[in-house]
Scaffold this active site. Structure first.
Site, PDB file in Angstrom:
ATOM      1  N   ALA A 115     -31.130  49.420  -6.813  1.00 30.67           N
ATOM      2  CA  ALA A 115     -31.429  48.052  -7.234  1.00 30.67           C
ATOM      3  C   ALA A 115     -31.471  47.958  -8.746  1.00 30.67           C
ATOM      4  O   ALA A 115     -31.954  48.858  -9.426  1.00 30.67           O
ATOM      5  CB  ALA A 115     -32.754  47.600  -6.635  1.00 30.67           C
ATOM      6  N   GLN A 142      15.229   0.802  -0.551  1.00 32.80           N
ATOM      7  CA  GLN A 142      15.239  -0.648  -0.705  1.00 32.80           C
ATOM      8  C   GLN A 142      14.806  -0.931  -2.139  1.00 32.80           C
ATOM      9  O   GLN A 142      13.615  -1.024  -2.434  1.00 32.80           O
ATOM     10  CB  GLN A 142      14.302  -1.325   0.301  1.00 32.80           C
ATOM     11  CG  GLN A 142      14.395  -2.846   0.261  1.00 32.80           C
ATOM     12  CD  GLN A 142      13.331  -3.542   1.106  1.00 32.80           C
ATOM     13  OE1 GLN A 142      12.252  -2.987   1.340  1.00 32.80           O
ATOM     14  NE2 GLN A 142      13.627  -4.753   1.546  1.00 32.80           N
ATOM     15  N   ASN A 177       2.360 -10.904  17.924  1.00 39.28           N
ATOM     16  CA  ASN A 177       3.383  -9.948  17.508  1.00 39.28           C
ATOM     17  C   ASN A 177       2.751  -8.876  16.622  1.00 39.28           C
ATOM     18  O   ASN A 177       2.149  -9.181  15.594  1.00 39.28           O
ATOM     19  CB  ASN A 177       4.485 -10.688  16.742  1.00 39.28           C
ATOM     20  CG  ASN A 177       5.560  -9.761  16.213  1.00 39.28           C
ATOM     21  OD1 ASN A 177       5.695  -8.623  16.663  1.00 39.28           O
ATOM     22  ND2 ASN A 177       6.342 -10.256  15.260  1.00 39.28           N
ATOM     23  N   ALA A 183       8.448   0.640   2.186  1.00 45.08           N
ATOM     24  CA  ALA A 183       8.947   0.305   0.850  1.00 45.08           C
ATOM     25  C   ALA A 183       8.027  -0.619   0.069  1.00 45.08           C
ATOM     26  O   ALA A 183       8.186  -0.755  -1.144  1.00 45.08           O
ATOM     27  CB  ALA A 183      10.334  -0.325   0.949  1.00 45.08           C
ATOM     28  N   GLU A 186       5.295 -18.670  14.336  1.00 39.23           N
ATOM     29  CA  GLU A 186       4.269 -18.323  13.353  1.00 39.23           C
ATOM     30  C   GLU A 186       3.131 -19.344  13.399  1.00 39.23           C
ATOM     31  O   GLU A 186       3.302 -20.485  13.845  1.00 39.23           O
ATOM     32  CB  GLU A 186       4.877 -18.269  11.950  1.00 39.23           C
ATOM     33  CG  GLU A 186       5.948 -17.201  11.780  1.00 39.23           C
ATOM     34  CD  GLU A 186       5.442 -15.802  12.092  1.00 39.23           C
ATOM     35  OE1 GLU A 186       4.287 -15.494  11.748  1.00 39.23           O
ATOM     36  OE2 GLU A 186       6.213 -15.011  12.679  1.00 39.23           O
ATOM     37  N   ARG A 227      -2.321  -5.505  -2.527  1.00 44.66           N
ATOM     38  CA  ARG A 227      -3.703  -5.837  -2.132  1.00 44.66           C
ATOM     39  C   ARG A 227      -4.606  -4.612  -2.062  1.00 44.66           C
ATOM     40  O   ARG A 227      -5.826  -4.750  -2.024  1.00 44.66           O
ATOM     41  CB  ARG A 227      -3.695  -6.573  -0.793  1.00 44.66           C
ATOM     42  CG  ARG A 227      -3.329  -8.048  -0.913  1.00 44.66           C
ATOM     43  CD  ARG A 227      -3.355  -8.746   0.436  1.00 44.66           C
ATOM     44  NE  ARG A 227      -2.148  -8.460   1.207  1.00 44.66           N
ATOM     45  CZ  ARG A 227      -1.948  -8.857   2.457  1.00 44.66           C
ATOM     46  NH1 ARG A 227      -2.902  -9.544   3.083  1.00 44.66           N
ATOM     47  NH2 ARG A 227      -0.827  -8.582   3.096  1.00 44.66           N
TER      48      ARG A 227
END
Length: 456
Positions: A423, A73, A170, A11, A155, A16
């Site tokens: 030809a 979404q 992760n 979604a 994090e 970027r």
């Protein structure tokens, strides 16, 4: 037997990428990233696939068609919010759900299968696909307990000095007990600086409920690459191209320069075929055994027979038979069928034409909208004149005919079996079988004419 489902996250707009094209529809080795992901989850046996769409929803649905169900979404409120949109489709089902991002085309089906197996073997409610990174900077770290289960995901910004030394990260791909997933999703809060609902929070919720959280580490960190910009897209292209080349080489194909050869993910290539540098094979092309595909040839959605040679030529949406040679510098355009033991020579263009077995178009000719029989010889510079500026017309050249150099065959016209066209002829009428047709002006010599041109 446990039922398996998949939620594909697709979604996000992908700002970027700086592109008008929706991010997950950018191509890697000739196929969109999203199609790679859906192919892989289908291969592991997902019974129902729900793709979460947002920006570019119609284009995503056009690309995947009925291979997936869809959930919208409309507001981009985080990954947990995205998965929650599948609640109406999957929320009440028992089984295991694989959650994977649509911009991770490098995760192999067998890795997904091992992730699912590990999830079942450990009786976990959630299992995280992880990787071991030489430089884990920027990634969420996986912290395990003494039994090897996941304690939590921390994090980068929240990690202590010791936690930042952890190299297991992760990947953003998970599998969950489906019912536990959708129950936990409804408990996720958005009390963070972005005001979004994050999928890793489901891990913490399940952990706090006393559930087992497991992790499966892939032995190939490159699989975890997520594509967020053009640099990562280029990296994914390079890695997948290498993977595809190695697969074909293991299956008996010689690739002279793998780094300079481009093969689509869907191509099929037979044993003992040789690909020389600069070859591009696109789409669902099929190349037979014992072929030679010469330098800088470009083959797209075409079928090449056994023992056929293609020299530096372009072939698109066409079929080439066995023991045939094409090129150098030939252009086989869509809807062409070239027979067995045929020859297409240098600087020949073929379009929407059927060329029979053992027929030859050796050089500098154009055949468009034509049906050419077997053992036909097309001389240098011959042309089927198929277009009157508004409509296309058919030229038929029957078996064992001979068309001389620089002949123009004005369609619609038929050259009968075993006939000869002299030809330089322009043929506007049908030529009967076993006939000689001459369609050119009588030669006339003007003696002394050059001297007249030179008069002052």
């Amino acid at each position: 037997m446990t039922h398996t489902y998949a939620v594909v996250l697709a979604a996000g707009q992908g700002t970027r990428m700086k592109s008008k094209l929706y991010k997950v529809l950018h191509s890697v080795c000739g196929k969109s990233m999203l199609e790679h992901v859906v192919d892989h989850v289908q291969e592991v046996g997902a019974e129902r696939i729900v793709t979460i769409v947002g920006h570019g929803a119609e284009k995503v649905q056009d690309k995947l068609g009925n291979r997936s169900e869809y959930a919208l979404q409309s507001d981009q409120l985080g990954t947990a919010h995205a998965v929650l949109q599948a609640d109406a489709v999957l929320g009440k089902l028992a089984g295991t759900t694989l959650v994977v991002c649509g911009d991770t085309p490098l995760i192999r089906p067998n890795t997904m299968q091992e992730l699912l197996k590990h999830h079942q073997d450990t009786s976990a409610k959630a299992t995280i696909l992880t990787g071991i990174s030489e430089d884990p900077t920027g990634y969420g770290r996986i912290l395990r307990d003494e039994q090897g289960y996941v304690k939590r995901i921390v994090e980068q910004k929240d990690a202590s000095v010791d936690e930042q030394k952890v190299r297991e990260i992760n990947s953003g791909t998970y599998c969950f007990d489906n019912e536990a997933l959708f129950a936990a999703l409804k408990l996720v809060k958005n009390d963070n600086s972005q005001g979004e609902y994050y999928l890793p929070d489901v891990i913490e919720i399940l952990k706090n409920q006393g559930e087992i959280i497991s992790a499966y580490a892939t032995n190939d960190f490159e699989e975890t690459l997520g594509v967020n910009d053009r640099i990562a897209l280029s990296q994914a292209e390079t890695l997948m191209r290498k993977r595809i080349a190695e697969k074909h080489m293991k299956n008996g194909v010689t690739i002279i320069s793998p780094t300079n050869t481009y093969i689509s993910a869907d191509a099929i290539i037979g044993y003992d075929t040789v690909l020389e540098p600069g070859v591009i094979i696109e789409g669902a092309s099929v190349i037979g055994e014992d072929c030679l595909i010469g330098p800088n040839s470009h083959i797209k959605d075409s079928k090449i027979g056994n023992r056929t040679t293609v020299h530096s030529s372009v072939i698109t949406l066409s079929t080439i038979g066995d023991d045939t040679t094409v090129g150098p510098f030939a252009h086989i355009r869509p809807q062409s069928e070239i027979g067995n033991e045929a020859k297409i020579g240098n600087f020949v263009e073929i379009k929407k034409t059927k060329l029979g077995n053992k027929s030859k178009v050796s050089h500098l000719s154009y055949l468009g909208d034509a049906e050419v029989g077997e053992r036909v010889n097309i001389g240098c510079g011959a042309i089927t004149v198929n277009y009157d500026g508004k409509n296309k017309f058919l030229t038929t050249i029957e078996d064992d005919s001979f068309v001389g150099c620089n002949s123009n065959l004005i369609a619609p016209v038929t050259i009968g079996q075993g006939s000869y066209v002299a030809a330089g002829s322009t043929i506007t009428k049908n030529v009967p079988a076993q006939s000689l047709s001459i369609g050119r002006a009588r030669q006339e010599n003007k003696e002394g004419y050059v001297e007249k041109l030179n008069l002052k």
